[in-house]
Design a protein around this motif. Structure first.
Motif, PDB file in Angstrom:
ATOM      1  N   UNK A 152       8.344  11.551   4.562  1.00  0.00           N
ATOM      2  CA  UNK A 152       8.282  11.064   5.936  1.00  0.00           C
ATOM      3  C   UNK A 152       6.957  11.387   6.596  1.00  0.00           C
ATOM      4  N   UNK A 153       6.499  12.618   6.401  1.00  0.00           N
ATOM      5  CA  UNK A 153       5.205  12.999   6.973  1.00  0.00           C
ATOM      6  C   UNK A 153       4.083  12.157   6.389  1.00  0.00           C
ATOM      7  N   UNK A 154       4.180  11.894   5.096  1.00  0.00           N
ATOM      8  CA  UNK A 154       3.158  11.095   4.421  1.00  0.00           C
ATOM      9  C   UNK A 154       3.168   9.654   4.936  1.00  0.00           C
ATOM     10  N   UNK A 155       4.347   9.032   4.965  1.00  0.00           N
ATOM     11  CA  UNK A 155       4.450   7.617   5.355  1.00  0.00           C
ATOM     12  C   UNK A 155       4.079   7.404   6.818  1.00  0.00           C
ATOM     13  N   UNK A 156       4.668   8.199   7.704  1.00  0.00           N
ATOM     14  CA  UNK A 156       4.422   7.990   9.125  1.00  0.00           C
ATOM     15  C   UNK A 156       2.995   8.360   9.508  1.00  0.00           C
ATOM     16  N   UNK A 157       2.433   9.357   8.845  1.00  0.00           N
ATOM     17  CA  UNK A 157       1.029   9.680   9.099  1.00  0.00           C
ATOM     18  C   UNK A 157       0.127   8.534   8.646  1.00  0.00           C
ATOM     19  N   UNK A 158       0.457   7.967   7.482  1.00  0.00           N
ATOM     20  CA  UNK A 158      -0.330   6.837   6.993  1.00  0.00           C
ATOM     21  C   UNK A 158      -0.262   5.666   7.971  1.00  0.00           C
ATOM     22  N   UNK A 159       0.942   5.341   8.418  1.00  0.00           N
ATOM     23  CA  UNK A 159       1.102   4.206   9.325  1.00  0.00           C
ATOM     24  C   UNK A 159       0.436   4.473  10.668  1.00  0.00           C
ATOM     25  N   UNK A 160       0.490   5.704  11.122  1.00  0.00           N
ATOM     26  CA  UNK A 160      -0.165   6.049  12.378  1.00  0.00           C
ATOM     27  C   UNK A 160      -1.684   5.896  12.257  1.00  0.00           C
ATOM     28  N   UNK A 161      -2.260   6.411  11.172  1.00  0.00           N
ATOM     29  CA  UNK A 161      -3.698   6.303  10.985  1.00  0.00           C
ATOM     30  C   UNK A 161      -4.115   4.849  10.806  1.00  0.00           C
ATOM     31  N   UNK A 162      -3.256   4.080  10.116  1.00  0.00           N
ATOM     32  CA  UNK A 162      -3.557   2.655   9.940  1.00  0.00           C
ATOM     33  C   UNK A 162      -3.564   1.948  11.287  1.00  0.00           C
ATOM     34  N   UNK A 187      10.181   7.804  -9.201  1.00  0.00           N
ATOM     35  CA  UNK A 187       9.672   6.533  -8.680  1.00  0.00           C
ATOM     36  C   UNK A 187      10.801   5.676  -8.119  1.00  0.00           C
ATOM     37  N   UNK A 188      11.910   5.637  -8.835  1.00  0.00           N
ATOM     38  CA  UNK A 188      13.042   4.835  -8.369  1.00  0.00           C
ATOM     39  C   UNK A 188      13.573   5.379  -7.048  1.00  0.00           C
ATOM     40  N   UNK A 189      13.709   6.691  -6.984  1.00  0.00           N
ATOM     41  CA  UNK A 189      14.251   7.315  -5.780  1.00  0.00           C
ATOM     42  C   UNK A 189      13.345   7.059  -4.566  1.00  0.00           C
ATOM     43  N   UNK A 190      12.042   7.320  -4.738  1.00  0.00           N
ATOM     44  CA  UNK A 190      11.113   7.176  -3.619  1.00  0.00           C
ATOM     45  C   UNK A 190      10.950   5.717  -3.213  1.00  0.00           C
ATOM     46  N   UNK A 191      10.850   4.811  -4.181  1.00  0.00           N
ATOM     47  CA  UNK A 191      10.713   3.389  -3.852  1.00  0.00           C
ATOM     48  C   UNK A 191      11.956   2.863  -3.143  1.00  0.00           C
ATOM     49  N   UNK A 216       0.825  -1.203   0.000  1.00  0.00           N
ATOM     50  CA  UNK A 216       0.000   0.000   0.000  1.00  0.00           C
ATOM     51  C   UNK A 216       0.863   1.259   0.000  1.00  0.00           C
ATOM     52  N   UNK A 217       1.958   1.221   0.784  1.00  0.00           N
ATOM     53  CA  UNK A 217       2.843   2.379   0.829  1.00  0.00           C
ATOM     54  C   UNK A 217       3.535   2.613  -0.514  1.00  0.00           C
ATOM     55  N   UNK A 218       3.959   1.536  -1.158  1.00  0.00           N
ATOM     56  CA  UNK A 218       4.643   1.679  -2.453  1.00  0.00           C
ATOM     57  C   UNK A 218       3.692   2.261  -3.493  1.00  0.00           C
ATOM     58  N   UNK A 219       2.460   1.769  -3.519  1.00  0.00           N
ATOM     59  CA  UNK A 219       1.479   2.306  -4.467  1.00  0.00           C
ATOM     60  C   UNK A 219       1.245   3.792  -4.213  1.00  0.00           C
ATOM     61  N   UNK A 220       1.051   4.146  -2.939  1.00  0.00           N
ATOM     62  CA  UNK A 220       0.830   5.553  -2.611  1.00  0.00           C
ATOM     63  C   UNK A 220       2.059   6.399  -2.904  1.00  0.00           C
TER      64      UNK A 220
END
Length: 380
Positions: A165-175, A84-88, A52-56
């Motif tokens: 970082x804000x995007x990923x950690x916020x997503x994981x926190x909400x999950x 995409x390569x950098x972020x993944x 899910x994180x990779x898709x987002x």
């Protein structure tokens, strides 16, 4: 005898007019929190969350590339692939490091672990940017290598890292908050279901004791002893118990019902498992008893002649199969008020522990009512 009953079960199951067959439910993933509950973002190591994180993140890469190009016409495919390569790479590296240092992160509070995770993500972005600059320099080799070349684009990429970082950690926190809510609601629902089972059986049993006191005091005393044993176990904290313990509880319950119903009730057990297997295999507390109560109501109380309930328990490899049958007629299948919760409660409690491995089916043939339960067991 059993071959004849199993043949009737097969005919009942093959009957196209089956009374009911449970619908599949998607129930929660198992919670993998540490006891303190502070280590939430290591769920990134699980495939579902990682995917899910990779898709987002790829969507984020597309947005960043489009923002840089400022129009769809100016958008370059190679630039999108670079983002995409950098972020993944950052996401996968972060997931691998967090998973590897899981024991380290679990020592901290949730807030501290979140901060350390954010810092780790920025370090990955910084080191990746510097590594890419070094690779590009050795590929082109134009001019002398200096700090400007080494740190080229670091500030921009770190700003992307802050956003990521804000995007990923916020997503994981909400999950994690969503999973906690699901877990709490499930726990409350199971506790409520367990509480609903007790009064119904208690009132029936006490009424039977009252009716026996003047007729047969010894039977009334034995019934109260069995009832106290059963309720001592049933009032325990909801948990998994061994299949042997659950069968013993059912036999305590059946001893009460045999006193009440006399020769009208006959129970045949066919246990295809060793005593060691019965002790190793687990099942939620008070799972079989409501099913047997349901069978007694539909198969014994509605007829005056002797009725036989059969219970088949089979353990094969990691699969547990339980088949309960009782005779019935179609005009007695309407459940009494309060009794219809039994099968629903058992199904939901089983699926709460074993998820999609549970297959719960109920069939009504011409004269045989069959309940079939299958699930992959856990070792106690």
């Amino acid at each position: 005898m059993w071959s004849w009953r199993l043949s009737k079960i097969k005919k009942s199951i093959a009957n196209p007019n089956a009374v009911a067959e449970t619908r599949a439910k998607k129930l929660s993933q198992s919670r993998s929190l540490n006891p303190s509950g502070s280590y939430f973002f290591t769920k990134i190591g699980q495939w579902q969350y990682l995917l899910e994180l990779i898709v987002a993140s790829n969507v984020l890469a597309m947005v960043l590339a489009l923002a840089e190009a400022q129009s769809w016409q100016a958008l370059q495919g190679i630039r999108v692939l670079q983002y995409m390569f950098f972020i993944n790479w950052v996401i996968l590296s972060f997931a691998a490091l967090v998973d590897y240092f899981q024991a380290f992160f679990s020592k901290f509070s949730q807030k501290t672990a979140l901060t350390l995770g954010f810092i780790l993500l920025q370090l990955i972005v910084f080191s990746t940017t510097c590594a890419v600059n070094v690779i590009q320099y050795w590929t082109v080799r134009s001019g002398s290598f200096n700090e400007q070349i080494l740190f080229h684009g670091v500030g921009l990429h770190l700003s992307y890292g802050v956003l990521l970082g804000a995007f990923c950690l916020r997503y994981l926190y909400m999950r994690e908050q969503w999973l906690n809510q699901q877990y709490s609601e499930l726990n409350a629902r199971i506790q409520a279901m367990q509480a609903r089972i007790h009064p119904h059986f208690l009132f029936n049993s006490l009424n039977s004791v009252v009716s026996l006191i003047s007729i047969d005091p010894d039977k009334a005393e034995n019934m109260l002893i069995s009832l106290s044993r059963l309720f001592r176990a049933s009032f325990q904290e909801l948990k998994l118990v061994s299949l042997a313990e659950e069968i013993d509880l059912c036999q305590q319950y059946l001893s009460i019902e045999k006193i009440r119903l006399g020769d009208r009730l006959k129970v045949e057990w066919n246990i295809q498992a060793t005593p060691i297997e019965l002790k190793r295999v687990t099942i939620p507390l008070l799972t079989l008893q409501p099913l047997l109560e349901n069978s007694i109501f539909h198969g014994v109380e509605r007829v005056l002649q002797q009725s036989t309930i059969t219970v088949l328990v089979e353990i094969l490899q990691n699969q547990v199969s339980i088949v309960i049958t009782n005779p019935y007629s179609r005009d007695t299948i309407k459940p009494r008020k309060g009794n219809g919760i039994a099968i629903e409660n058992v199904e939901q409690r089983l699926k709460a522990y074993y998820g999609q491995t549970v297959k719960f089916q109920v069939y009504g043939g011409t004269s045989l009512y069959t309940t079939v339960v299958n699930y992959h067991y856990r070792v106690k």
